[in-house]
Design a protein around this motif. Structure first.
Motif, short mmCIF file in Angstrom:
data_model
loop_
_atom_site.label_atom_id
_atom_site.label_comp_id
_atom_site.label_asym_id
_atom_site.label_seq_id
_atom_site.Cartn_x
_atom_site.Cartn_y
_atom_site.Cartn_z
N LEU A 123 0.55 -1.10 0.06
CA LEU A 123 -0.19 -0.24 0.32
C LEU A 123 0.58 0.85 0.46
O LEU A 123 1.88 1.57 0.95
CB LEU A 123 -0.87 -0.06 1.48
N SER A 124 0.72 2.73 -0.93
CA SER A 124 1.35 3.41 -0.97
C SER A 124 1.05 4.83 -1.40
O SER A 124 -0.18 4.38 -2.09
CB SER A 124 3.17 2.81 -2.01
N ASN A 125 0.79 5.79 -1.64
CA ASN A 125 1.13 7.00 -2.08
C ASN A 125 1.51 7.14 -4.14
O ASN A 125 1.54 7.53 -5.08
CB ASN A 125 0.88 7.75 -1.62
N GLY A 126 0.89 6.17 -4.27
CA GLY A 126 1.27 6.55 -5.73
C GLY A 126 1.59 4.31 -5.96
O GLY A 126 2.38 4.04 -5.64
N GLY A 153 6.59 6.47 -1.78
CA GLY A 153 5.96 5.69 -0.94
C GLY A 153 7.14 6.34 0.07
O GLY A 153 7.39 7.70 -0.71
N ASN A 154 6.76 6.08 1.43
CA ASN A 154 8.43 7.08 2.83
C ASN A 154 9.34 6.08 2.72
O ASN A 154 9.60 5.26 2.07
CB ASN A 154 7.08 6.62 3.67
N GLU A 155 10.34 6.25 3.51
CA GLU A 155 11.01 6.00 3.30
C GLU A 155 10.96 4.41 3.73
O GLU A 155 11.43 3.49 2.70
CB GLU A 155 11.86 6.18 4.49
N ILE A 159 8.44 2.22 3.19
CA ILE A 159 7.48 1.91 1.87
C ILE A 159 8.66 1.91 0.92
O ILE A 159 8.46 0.29 0.31
CB ILE A 159 6.33 2.66 1.65
N ARG A 160 9.38 2.91 0.83
CA ARG A 160 10.51 2.37 -0.56
C ARG A 160 11.81 1.48 -0.42
O ARG A 160 12.05 0.21 -1.37
CB ARG A 160 11.42 4.06 -0.70
#
Lengths: 329, 329
Positions: free
Chosen positions: A176-179, A185-187, A189-190
């Motif tokens: 789940l990510s913002n794109g 993603g934030n750190e 998620i990346r």
């Protein structure tokens, strides 16, 4: 072996639990052990008609409340949650089911059973309704702060759960990510993205709400902070729409008649969004089958929760989880 | 002073923009400057009937695409977004409105206008439909990684926007978290909680989806990662419910008739959930009024976006934002 049911979990305890035990024991031809105050449960059980030959009571004089924290639990050593889990630990039951305090269920589950060997952090999962059926979402609240390797393990736990629950051979996993792009993603998620990409998973990449609710993933991996907020926010929006629609439909004679005729359509939507259809989700990563349902569970939701637990027992969910984790270590 | 409209923003550009410029200029009695390829826009404008005396065209031969990144934008120096913002910067317009690439709008807005003095990080906001009307949510995507002091500033920016947009004297501010208690949240949220609590804000504490969509807050503060995911997930769930309901209603003759009778109720729900009602949200913390709407905007959404921008101009949103930030420094 029996399924152990916390009789003191739900908001309306113990009536929904007693009814669910009777229903489920007959529907599944399985013994159910009800945990709670013996005299109370015996009286409740006696008052309900039906075949109760497969329902057994084990006494636990105390009960946890929804707002109880660890220090409250410590003052209630003979609470039904602890007694029930100890029974499963002693080998007298295959799984434990409760509609009680989730935090306390996780606390006692870790104390009683520990983690599956190799699991860094257990987590909470939810089964969410999507266009094509269901998807498994995890973590939905156990770990507000995560490291990337937690998320990698959540993916494997979710994969095995989806295999068992949804009967899929190779569930599609999304992060789940913002794109959707790899660099979104934030750190956390990346970093997790790269771990999941390199793992032996059917990883389809980052997903947004659209992909999740369209049914493009079977498992959606997230940290417990984001997952909890997304789960509660989407539930709240669904409730808002249904509530406003109901009000609007009752607004005029014409729309009332329309609503009456359209009732079958509304009932299908309601059942699609109804968490009682699954009833409960397992604590993932715990070395036992512990299913936690919603506090608002009624007897139908609890009977479904018992069915979900029985399904997990029959499908050897726990052995599969253990094998998967051993495999990736 | 005129409102400057990017004629090359929406997915169906420039037709919705040209129509919206005509509609809004007449409805608001305000001059609209359309930015885009002059010959194309002049021809489009001529082809549509109505009073076009308040619509002016300023030439920009290039246009950004939705997938363009900074390096692409650099190759299109005369793109409509840049030309339009420079016009506002030169004092020839009061506000800039676009349905184009949000990331690029933020990039050019920072380049053209910079931040309001004292603002650490500008952010994106959204107006979400709630039971009682609307709430402002920010950040919804500009800052995937936040520090607690960013969130404090978002709260003040959101407060002023809610005052201007919703006409509230003292908007209720909530912090989006995985539980209402003070100790809930990840590290960021727990630190931000204390900053917001000690600030001169009508801070009601942590909120979950339930409180947000019940209308218990007017402003909900979150980091750009969580906000973006929550916004997109709730939109996806709303769409899922409406889609499934539509399919179910078309499933039988009886439900079709019911749907026909109940149509007014469905239309009210649709308009409640329709982002076109507001049309666009300002880039918060930028030292200018820059409104960004959805790429899918049609002419009605764009006319509403212009109205929202005009409303912000008339209510001196920018001066109020500047004053509020100066006040807290």
């Amino acid at each position: 072996m029996p399924i152990v049911l916390d009789a003191m979990g739900s908001d309306n305890r113990p009536d929904p639990e007693v009814k669910a035990a009777i229903t489920a024991s007959n529907a599944l031809h399985e013994e159910i052990i009800l945990i709670g105050d013996e005299p109370t449960l015996a009286a409740k059980l006696a008052a309900i008609p039906g075949d109760k030959s497969r329902v057994r009571i084990v006494h636990a004089p105390e009960a946890l409340d929804m707002e109880d924290k660890i220090e409250d639990a410590r003052r209630k050593k003979q609470n039904s949650m602890r007694v029930g889990m100890e029974l499963v630990k002693a080998g007298e039951g295959d799984a434990f089911v409760t509609a009680g305090n989730t935090g306390m269920a996780m606390y006692y589950a870790i104390k009683s059973f520990g983690n599956i060997k190799g699991v860094i952090r257990p987590c909470l999962s939810a089964v969410v309704p999507v266009k094509t059926g269901h998807a498994v979402m995890l973590d939905i609240g156990a770990n507000a702060e995560c490291r990337p390797e937690f998320l990698l393990q959540f993916a494997f736990l979710g994969k095995v759960y989806a295999q068992s629950l949804l009967g899929l051979k190779d569930p599609k996993i999304g992060l789940l990510s913002n794109g959707e792009e790899e660099d979104k993603g934030n750190e956390l998620i990346r970093a997790a993205y790269h771990l999941l990409k390199d793992a032996n998973l059917n990883f389809i990449g980052n997903v947004e709400g659209k992909e999740l609710f369209n049914g493009q993933v079977d498992v959606v991996v997230t940290d417990g902070f984001t997952g909890n907020i997304v789960l509660k926010s989407t539930e709240a929006v669904a409730k808002l729409i249904i509530d406003v629609l109901r009000e609007e439909l009752m607004g005029s004679f014409r729309t009332k008649i329309g609503a009456l005729l359209a009732k079958p359509a509304f009932q299908n939507i309601k059942s699609m969004l109804d968490p009682a259809e699954i009833g409960a989700a397992p604590l993932m990563g715990i070395d036992a089958l512990v299913f936690v349902g919603h506090g608002r569970s009624d007897s139908r939701a609890l009977a479904n929760a018992i069915r979900s637990a029985k399904h997990a027992v029959d499908n050897q969910l726990l052995s599969h989880l253990r094998a998967e984790i051993t495999n990736i270590l």
